[in-house]
Design a protein around this motif. Sequence first.
Motif, PDB file in Angstrom:
ATOM      1  N   LEU A 220       0.828  -1.197   0.000  1.00 38.03           N
ATOM      2  CA  LEU A 220       0.000   0.000   0.000  1.00 38.03           C
ATOM      3  C   LEU A 220       0.872   1.260   0.000  1.00 38.03           C
ATOM      4  N   GLU A 221       0.269   2.375  -0.393  1.00 39.81           N
ATOM      5  CA  GLU A 221       1.000   3.637  -0.513  1.00 39.81           C
ATOM      6  C   GLU A 221       1.686   4.004   0.800  1.00 39.81           C
ATOM      7  N   GLN A 222       0.985   3.770   1.907  1.00 39.33           N
ATOM      8  CA  GLN A 222       1.550   4.129   3.217  1.00 39.33           C
ATOM      9  C   GLN A 222       2.781   3.287   3.541  1.00 39.33           C
ATOM     10  N   THR A 223       2.795   2.044   3.079  1.00 39.40           N
ATOM     11  CA  THR A 223       3.964   1.190   3.299  1.00 39.40           C
ATOM     12  C   THR A 223       5.177   1.760   2.593  1.00 39.40           C
ATOM     13  N   HIS A 224       5.013   2.113   1.328  1.00 37.11           N
ATOM     14  CA  HIS A 224       6.130   2.691   0.580  1.00 37.11           C
ATOM     15  C   HIS A 224       6.617   3.982   1.244  1.00 37.11           C
ATOM     16  N   GLU A 225       5.685   4.798   1.698  1.00 37.02           N
ATOM     17  CA  GLU A 225       6.087   6.071   2.316  1.00 37.02           C
ATOM     18  C   GLU A 225       6.796   5.832   3.642  1.00 37.02           C
ATOM     19  N   ALA A 226       6.398   4.794   4.357  1.00 43.54           N
ATOM     20  CA  ALA A 226       7.083   4.471   5.612  1.00 43.54           C
ATOM     21  C   ALA A 226       8.531   4.074   5.352  1.00 43.54           C
ATOM     22  N   VAL A 227       8.778   3.326   4.273  1.00 40.82           N
ATOM     23  CA  VAL A 227      10.161   2.960   3.922  1.00 40.82           C
ATOM     24  C   VAL A 227      10.948   4.227   3.578  1.00 40.82           C
ATOM     25  N   ARG A 228      10.324   5.143   2.823  1.00 43.34           N
ATOM     26  CA  ARG A 228      11.012   6.399   2.481  1.00 43.34           C
ATOM     27  C   ARG A 228      11.344   7.196   3.742  1.00 43.34           C
ATOM     28  N   LEU A 229      10.423   7.222   4.688  1.00 46.28           N
ATOM     29  CA  LEU A 229      10.667   7.937   5.941  1.00 46.28           C
ATOM     30  C   LEU A 229      11.845   7.322   6.694  1.00 46.28           C
ATOM     31  N   LEU A 230      11.855   5.996   6.814  1.00 48.69           N
ATOM     32  CA  LEU A 230      12.957   5.345   7.533  1.00 48.69           C
ATOM     33  C   LEU A 230      14.287   5.603   6.845  1.00 48.69           C
ATOM     34  N   ARG A 231      14.284   5.597   5.502  1.00 50.91           N
ATOM     35  CA  ARG A 231      15.522   5.908   4.792  1.00 50.91           C
ATOM     36  C   ARG A 231      15.967   7.335   5.100  1.00 50.91           C
TER      37      ARG A 231
ATOM     38  N   ASN B 238       8.977 -10.692  -0.836  1.00 50.73           N
ATOM     39  CA  ASN B 238       8.897 -11.918  -1.636  1.00 50.73           C
ATOM     40  C   ASN B 238       7.586 -11.921  -2.429  1.00 50.73           C
ATOM     41  N   ILE B 239       7.569 -11.134  -3.485  1.00 49.91           N
ATOM     42  CA  ILE B 239       6.359 -10.868  -4.260  1.00 49.91           C
ATOM     43  C   ILE B 239       6.713 -10.868  -5.746  1.00 49.91           C
ATOM     44  N   PRO B 240       5.716 -10.860  -6.639  1.00 52.94           N
ATOM     45  CA  PRO B 240       6.018 -10.832  -8.076  1.00 52.94           C
ATOM     46  C   PRO B 240       6.972  -9.702  -8.455  1.00 52.94           C
ATOM     47  N   ASN B 241       7.749  -9.937  -9.514  1.00 50.75           N
ATOM     48  CA  ASN B 241       8.886  -9.104  -9.869  1.00 50.75           C
ATOM     49  C   ASN B 241       8.545  -7.623 -10.013  1.00 50.75           C
ATOM     50  N   ARG B 242       7.479  -7.303 -10.744  1.00 49.81           N
ATOM     51  CA  ARG B 242       7.150  -5.894 -10.970  1.00 49.81           C
ATOM     52  C   ARG B 242       6.817  -5.172  -9.675  1.00 49.81           C
ATOM     53  N   GLN B 243       6.115  -5.856  -8.786  1.00 45.52           N
ATOM     54  CA  GLN B 243       5.809  -5.244  -7.492  1.00 45.52           C
ATOM     55  C   GLN B 243       7.082  -5.022  -6.687  1.00 45.52           C
ATOM     56  N   ASN B 244       7.984  -5.985  -6.755  1.00 41.73           N
ATOM     57  CA  ASN B 244       9.233  -5.887  -6.006  1.00 41.73           C
ATOM     58  C   ASN B 244      10.042  -4.667  -6.430  1.00 41.73           C
ATOM     59  N   LEU B 245      10.080  -4.407  -7.733  1.00 45.84           N
ATOM     60  CA  LEU B 245      10.870  -3.288  -8.254  1.00 45.84           C
ATOM     61  C   LEU B 245      10.389  -1.940  -7.730  1.00 45.84           C
ATOM     62  N   THR B 246       9.120  -1.845  -7.354  1.00 47.70           N
ATOM     63  CA  THR B 246       8.588  -0.558  -6.902  1.00 47.70           C
ATOM     64  C   THR B 246       9.221  -0.092  -5.596  1.00 47.70           C
ATOM     65  N   TYR B 247       9.883  -1.002  -4.875  1.00 50.54           N
ATOM     66  CA  TYR B 247      10.483  -0.607  -3.602  1.00 50.54           C
ATOM     67  C   TYR B 247      11.781   0.184  -3.769  1.00 50.54           C
ATOM     68  N   PHE B 248      12.240   0.347  -5.007  1.00 52.85           N
ATOM     69  CA  PHE B 248      13.313   1.310  -5.259  1.00 52.85           C
ATOM     70  C   PHE B 248      12.785   2.743  -5.169  1.00 52.85           C
ATOM     71  N   GLY B 249      11.456   2.914  -5.420  1.00 49.85           N
ATOM     72  CA  GLY B 249      10.930   4.265  -5.553  1.00 49.85           C
ATOM     73  C   GLY B 249      11.642   4.951  -6.701  1.00 49.85           C
ATOM     74  N   ASN B 250      11.945   6.213  -6.506  1.00 53.34           N
ATOM     75  CA  ASN B 250      12.771   6.951  -7.465  1.00 53.34           C
ATOM     76  C   ASN B 250      14.129   7.182  -6.832  1.00 53.34           C
ATOM     77  N   ALA B 251      14.780   6.068  -6.489  1.00 55.58           N
ATOM     78  CA  ALA B 251      16.066   6.095  -5.768  1.00 55.58           C
ATOM     79  C   ALA B 251      15.931   6.835  -4.446  1.00 55.58           C
ATOM     80  N   ASN B 252      14.717   6.794  -3.864  1.00 52.60           N
ATOM     81  CA  ASN B 252      14.485   7.471  -2.587  1.00 52.60           C
ATOM     82  C   ASN B 252      13.802   6.558  -1.578  1.00 52.60           C
ATOM     83  N   GLU B 253      13.766   5.270  -1.896  1.00 56.16           N
ATOM     84  CA  GLU B 253      13.101   4.332  -0.996  1.00 56.16           C
ATOM     85  C   GLU B 253      14.157   3.346  -0.495  1.00 56.16           C
ATOM     86  N   ALA B 254      14.065   2.081  -0.848  1.00 53.15           N
ATOM     87  CA  ALA B 254      15.098   1.137  -0.419  1.00 53.15           C
ATOM     88  C   ALA B 254      16.389   1.384  -1.188  1.00 53.15           C
ATOM     89  N   HIS B 255      17.522   1.270  -0.504  1.00 59.33           N
ATOM     90  CA  HIS B 255      18.801   1.284  -1.223  1.00 59.33           C
ATOM     91  C   HIS B 255      18.944   0.013  -2.050  1.00 59.33           C
TER      92      HIS B 255
END
Length: 584
Positions: A258-269, A286-303
Amino acid sequence: MLSIFEQLTERVEHHLNVIYQDVDLSISIPELSQQLLATMRIGDADSIVEPKQHHNSWDEKDVLLITYGDSVEKPGEKPLHTLHTFLKNYCADSVNSVHILPFFPYSSDDGFSVIDYSSVNESLGDWDDIEAITQDYRLMSDVVINHCSSRSAWFTNFIKGEGPGHDFFFTASPDIDTSMVTRPRTSDLLRLTETENGEQYVWCTFSHDQVDFDFTNPNVLDAFVSIIRQYLDTGIRLFRLDAVAFLWKTIGTSCINLEQTHEAVRLLRTLIEHAVDDAVIITETNIPNRQNLTYFGNANEAHGIYNFSLPPLLVNSLVTGSCKHLKSWLGSMPPAQNGTFFFNFIASHDGIGLRPAEGLLDDTELTTLVNTMQNFGGRISWRKSENGEQKAYEINIALYDALQGTTKGEDKWGLERFVCAHAVMFGLEGIPGVYIHSLLGTGNDYEKVRNTSQNRSINRHKWDYDSLVEVLNDPQSQHAKAHGRITELLNIRKNQPAFHPNCTQFTLQLGEQLFGFWRQSLKRNQSIFCVHNMSDQIQTLRLSDLNLIGTDTWLDLISQQTICMEDLEYQLQPYQSLWISNTL
């Protein structure tokens, strides 16, 4: 012009506004922002690190070993001390980072049901042992952020209805429709719990001993910021956010990504990298490939993100002899932006996840893969699909045994197939993670499965240190051979600029049996053509397909043989790998 602290405050407030946009908070966003900054001990310009944008704090020398704190034991010695000895004696030249799987007190799931995040499990050692390891290796710790143990003090207080943690857990009515909720398990989602305030139904994504947090309560977020700050203080620099995709729940949705999950990762970073400049977040999704890639954000989420599609696709290629799906997937993968990286692995404490192969392998191919792994002693873990059917979620098997044959059965090429798998991983864009039982060529542990009744135990063997030393000193043992061959590849890898995690990668078209890709370092003017025979038959490589520059001298880094440009073809033995580099 705003000061650095004022700019940081604005960023934190923006993150919080997105996370809590639909939540009626008892604290204002500015107040919450200051609370989190204080918890992370960022209060003025002197305590703020200004992170560099798109900066890589890693290079080709980075390799991470994945292990439990007690994967290697010695009677009368703290396992963390024994592990440190093993690292220094058998990994010092090839590995510079280590992921110690949850080393906290726990009640189930081999550590992923944490009782106390602030303590080291006494059966392993103490914080002094952890800090000693951080002096020699970059250490990755799990942050089990979605759930904790039902035996934790927080959940005990939830039952009592008072004290720290009494309002930390997500509850829901048993009458709500949860059919859309995505889950990796088949147990009931809601756990009936008797509390001082009456019956409560607690959300349990994974098991009834693993109770999910309610991040709509900002005190939960603050508690985890405090936990991360403590880990930073002990020298931990890599943070694995376990099962983070399930962090935020909204009734009537899938409750994943969910959107809030992604934003929480950005906040922690944002908080972590403003506290310590070389700290890194890796998301375990551990999810399908396209969903997994979204956790990069725009180089502002997961390293870094786990490259979850690699294990099932690579194993499938090696047991079928065809790399068509692996090649198609690699060619479609976007390069990681500078400041981010793929975390590559092909074996782990869990198993070979099959959800990341969805859409990449069809049902028939997945069934063939599952059947082949069962023939080699593997177990299967299941999940409920969207329509209520059971689907294979994960193959539980030691990688060494998984690659002892093909769909046709076991053969004589097991070791070469196993080494080939690692040669592929070590050459790919990203940072490689090597599971300790792959480094040691450990096979399936059937006895542990019988003792625990848990499928995942098959790849969680515990070595007696003296017995391990004995087999590693025996050059004929599978363990010495696996350790020697993998270590040799790692020692070659770390000296190649083109193997920097962010260097250019291009997929080669060499047919179904030869899997190839090209890596290039512009800064050091190095090119490496990685070519792997994925079959049990000799295959012919036409050098013209690589387009080698004729004025350069080319060398296979693995065999140390010069590539003669006058030879039009090169014969690759079954599962042979070439790393063809121009000499620097």
